[in-house]
Write a protein that holds these residues in place. Structure first.
Motif, short mmCIF file in Angstrom:
data_model
loop_
_atom_site.label_atom_id
_atom_site.label_comp_id
_atom_site.label_asym_id
_atom_site.label_seq_id
_atom_site.Cartn_x
_atom_site.Cartn_y
_atom_site.Cartn_z
N VAL A 291 0.76 -1.25 0.03
CA VAL A 291 -0.11 0.25 0.02
C VAL A 291 0.80 1.40 -0.05
N SER A 292 0.42 2.14 -0.89
CA SER A 292 1.66 3.39 -0.95
C SER A 292 0.86 4.50 -1.35
N GLU A 293 1.45 5.70 -1.17
CA GLU A 293 0.98 7.04 -1.66
C GLU A 293 1.20 7.18 -3.26
N ILE A 294 0.44 7.70 -3.81
CA ILE A 294 0.75 8.11 -5.09
C ILE A 294 0.67 9.67 -5.31
N TYR A 295 -0.45 10.16 -4.83
CA TYR A 295 -0.74 11.89 -4.75
C TYR A 295 -1.43 12.10 -3.65
N ASP A 296 -1.54 13.60 -4.01
CA ASP A 296 -2.39 14.13 -2.59
C ASP A 296 -3.49 13.44 -2.15
N ARG A 297 -4.44 12.99 -3.25
CA ARG A 297 -5.76 12.25 -2.78
C ARG A 297 -5.73 10.97 -3.24
N ILE A 298 -4.67 10.40 -3.72
CA ILE A 298 -4.55 9.19 -4.47
C ILE A 298 -3.86 8.17 -3.82
N GLY B 70 -1.38 -7.95 14.57
CA GLY B 70 -1.25 -6.67 14.19
C GLY B 70 0.19 -6.52 13.28
N HIS B 71 1.20 -7.10 13.47
CA HIS B 71 2.42 -7.00 12.85
C HIS B 71 2.34 -7.59 11.57
N GLN B 72 1.25 -8.47 11.26
CA GLN B 72 1.01 -8.95 9.70
C GLN B 72 0.20 -8.35 8.91
N LEU B 73 0.01 -7.08 9.30
CA LEU B 73 -1.03 -6.23 8.67
C LEU B 73 -0.35 -4.86 8.10
N GLU B 74 -0.76 -4.57 7.22
CA GLU B 74 -0.12 -3.01 6.65
C GLU B 74 -1.49 -2.36 6.54
N VAL B 75 -1.51 -1.07 7.39
CA VAL B 75 -2.78 -0.45 7.49
C VAL B 75 -2.09 1.11 7.09
N ALA B 76 -3.19 1.60 6.18
CA ALA B 76 -2.98 2.90 5.81
C ALA B 76 -4.29 3.67 5.36
N ILE B 77 -4.40 5.14 5.58
CA ILE B 77 -5.53 5.76 5.14
C ILE B 77 -5.19 7.03 4.17
N LEU B 78 -6.22 7.30 3.64
CA LEU B 78 -6.26 8.52 3.00
C LEU B 78 -7.17 9.33 3.83
N ASP B 79 -6.76 10.30 4.41
CA ASP B 79 -7.49 11.23 5.20
C ASP B 79 -8.41 12.08 4.60
N ARG B 80 -9.78 11.83 4.62
CA ARG B 80 -10.65 12.91 3.90
C ARG B 80 -10.65 14.06 4.63
N ASN B 81 -10.21 14.57 5.81
CA ASN B 81 -10.23 15.98 6.21
C ASN B 81 -8.93 16.61 6.16
N ARG B 82 -8.04 15.82 5.72
CA ARG B 82 -6.83 16.75 5.44
C ARG B 82 -6.55 17.22 4.20
N VAL C 143 -6.52 1.50 -7.31
CA VAL C 143 -6.33 3.03 -7.41
C VAL C 143 -7.64 3.67 -6.60
N ALA C 144 -7.14 4.37 -5.44
CA ALA C 144 -8.35 4.91 -4.63
C ALA C 144 -8.04 6.29 -4.73
N GLU C 145 -9.22 7.02 -5.01
CA GLU C 145 -9.11 8.55 -4.71
C GLU C 145 -10.23 8.86 -3.52
N VAL C 146 -9.99 9.73 -2.88
CA VAL C 146 -10.91 10.05 -1.62
C VAL C 146 -11.28 11.26 -2.06
N GLY C 147 -12.65 11.21 -1.83
CA GLY C 147 -13.33 12.54 -2.14
C GLY C 147 -13.77 13.19 -1.00
N ALA C 148 -14.80 14.30 -1.05
CA ALA C 148 -15.31 15.17 -0.07
C ALA C 148 -16.28 14.37 0.71
N THR C 149 -16.97 13.35 0.28
CA THR C 149 -17.83 12.45 1.16
C THR C 149 -17.62 10.86 0.90
N PRO C 150 -17.82 10.27 1.53
CA PRO C 150 -17.76 8.54 1.17
C PRO C 150 -18.44 8.25 -0.19
N GLY C 151 -19.65 8.96 -0.83
CA GLY C 151 -20.15 8.92 -1.77
C GLY C 151 -19.34 9.21 -3.09
#
Lengths: 266, 277
Positions: free
Chosen positions: B53-60, B201-213, B124-132
């Protein structure tokens, strides 16, 4: 072209796929071009305890004219470093954006941030690439400052690097200034700078130094109280970069101006 | 005289698909879901440095399963494309859809032209202003793209995992609930005799795209914050939230406008700021 194993450097990638996007790769007709475009003027940087402060005036000039009153010449390079530009404004802004992408790109590709020296060296090679244009009068000189996250002594983590048109970088001790008013700003800082200043005191000192530069250099703009245009002041500490709000800089600038009403020499 | 065996194009494509599908199904799975505060990535990964899991761009963001060398190559390509577009145009002109289309082209070309297809599946995930408004694109080994409805699972026994996600996931979940559902889905398969198992927990890679940031929204959740989320106590969520304050890219007050450049909230447009180009 995107999937080549290649490099972690964005500028090295650009030089392969889109060399026309690098400022140093454009063919220039012969002759001097120094008066073609606006010039950005004075930037000062001060190393404080646990951080660095960088401030720039807001004026851009073209010959004897003021080209812009509210240009912003100090920007964050990444989360822990700042870059200020003096010289040809257009190329400077382009280089600064490219440098920001360069640092972010490396961080994303490699999953780790460059060291502070690594960032300074990258900036130096980008300035060196502009040497041809610099010799025709389109020089850009940056000032780079940031927090060295690997520093053994946190109080000395703030470091400043200056450059010349052939690259550099030269690490400066304590403070430095670039641009047309730098002579006067540095003279002011020489008398007032003390090692281990707090960040707040360094901010005040930077605004004072810019006032002194504007006092003696026509190309440097002082605090513009009528239009409410004040210097851009940024800090970089272990918590990240921070730009002082307009309210904060206006309070500092007004207090500096009030002080000079009593004593014009500061 | 050597005889050239004839193989029909259908047969070749079938063989390649089978190779790719088998390769992808052998690996460990990854889950991507929308939640109230952003987009959550959870991948089963024994390594803490070789990321899925990695960062591509600001919201992607990017998540992948399959062969590491192949999806790492695609990840780098994605970062290059995004940075090049962001520099040429503007940061807000970099979209997840454009990136998913580029991946589809690359994967499709490799599938038809190379002797071996890439054994990868990408989100490829892009975070929007709302979950929808979140968009999740699934790019598969043969170059097809699908737009997923707020949740997806890839790799391993993805079908079974998707089933659990479908019945438990809601787009308005909190981060803690979303992590629990994702981990529950991942752990339904792979146990003894098809039973559920426990993933540490150590077998998991967890990351988020934070909608409010604003600016760069991607953030990894590791260490104490992750343990807290998995344990399901309110403190864990608080740690994960507090982590936001410590990272340098904090949002500034006036919102809803993408940044103009890298790294920090301070790069964002201020009122009356005209020089940012």
């Amino acid at each position: 072209m995107f999937t080549n194993a290649g490099t972690s450097s964005f500028t090295a990638f650009l030089s392969k796929v889109a060399p026309e996007m690098l400022p140093g790769r454009r063919a220039l007709p012969p002759g001097m071009a120094a008066d073609l475009a606006p010039h950005a003027t004075t930037i000062v940087a001060i190393a404080a305890a646990g951080g660095v402060v960088m401030a720039g005036d807001r004026r851009a000039t073209m010959g004897n004219l003021i080209a812009q009153r509210d240009i912003e010449k100090v920007h964050p390079a990444d989360a822990y470093s700042l870059v200020g530009i003096a010289g040809t404004a257009g190329i400077g802004i382009e280089l600064m954006r490219l440098f920001q992408v360069e640092l972010e790109h490396y961080e994303k590709i490699e999953g780790a941030m460059l060291s502070l020296d690594g960032k300074a060296n990258r900036l130096a090679s980008m300035i060196r690439g502009n040497l041809g244009a610099a010799m025709q009068g389109l020089a850009v000189i940056p000032l780079f400052a940031g927090i060295d996250l690997a520093a053994s002594d946190p109080a000395r983590a703030g470091r400043i690097f200056s450059f010349d048109v052939t690259g550099g970088p030269y690490e400066e001790t304590g403070y430095d200034a670039i641009g047309s008013g730098s002579l006067f700003a540095k003279s002011a800082l020489k008398k007032r700078f003390r090692t281990g200043l707090s960040v707040d005191n360094a901010v005040r000192l930077a605004v004072e130094a810019l006032y002194d530069a504007a006092d003696d250099d026509t190309a440097t703009g002082g605090p513009d109280l009528t239009r409410r245009i004040y210097p851009v002041v940024m800090t970089a500490t272990a918590e990240g970069t921070h730009r002082l709000t307009d309210a904060e800089t206006s309070a500092i600038a007004e207090s500096v101006v009030a002080g000079r009403m009593e004593n014009p020499g500061g | 005289m050597a005889m050239q065996f004839y193989a029909s194009p259908e047969q070749i494509m079938r063989d390649r698909s089978e190779l790719a599908r088998k390769g992808i199904a052998r690996g460990r799975s990854a889950v991507v879901v929308s939640y109230a505060g952003g987009v959550l990535f959870v991948a089963e990964n024994l390594s803490s440095t070789l990321h899925k899991v990695s960062e591509i761009y600001d919201r992607i963001g990017f998540a992948a399963v399959g062969r590491y060398n192949e999806f790492e190559n695609l990840r780098r390509a994605g970062v290059r494309m995004a940075d090049l577009n962001g520099l040429s145009y503007d940061r807000r002109d970099v979209t997840g859809l454009a990136l998913a289309n580029s991946y589809a082209q690359i994967l499709g070309a490799i599938f038809t032209e190379q002797s071996k297809p890439f054994e990868v599946e990408i989100c490829v995930a892009e975070v929007g202003a709302t979950p929808g408004e979140d968009s999740l694109y699934r790019c598969t080994y043969d170059g097809s793209v699908t737009d997923e409805p707020g949740r997806m699972a890839m790799g391993g026994q993805a079908e079974a995992i998707s089933g659990v996600l479908k019945s438990h996931h809601r787009p308005d979940m909190s981060l803690g609930d979303a992590v629990k559902v994702a981990v529950q889905a991942l752990s339904t398969v792979g146990g003894e005799g098809g039973a559920a198992r426990t993933i540490a927990g150590h077998q998991l890679e967890v990351a988020i795209l934070d909608r409010n940031r604003r600016g760069r929204t991607f953030r990894r959740i590791t260490g104490a914050a992750l343990t807290g989320l998995l344990d399901g106590d309110a403190a864990g969520e608080a740690v994960a939230e507090g982590d936001r304050a410590q990272t340098p890219t904090t949002p500034t007050e006036e919102g809803h406008k993408p940044t103009t450049s890298a790294g920090s909230a301070d790069l964002e447009d201020k009122p009356g700021d005209k020089s940012d180009t």
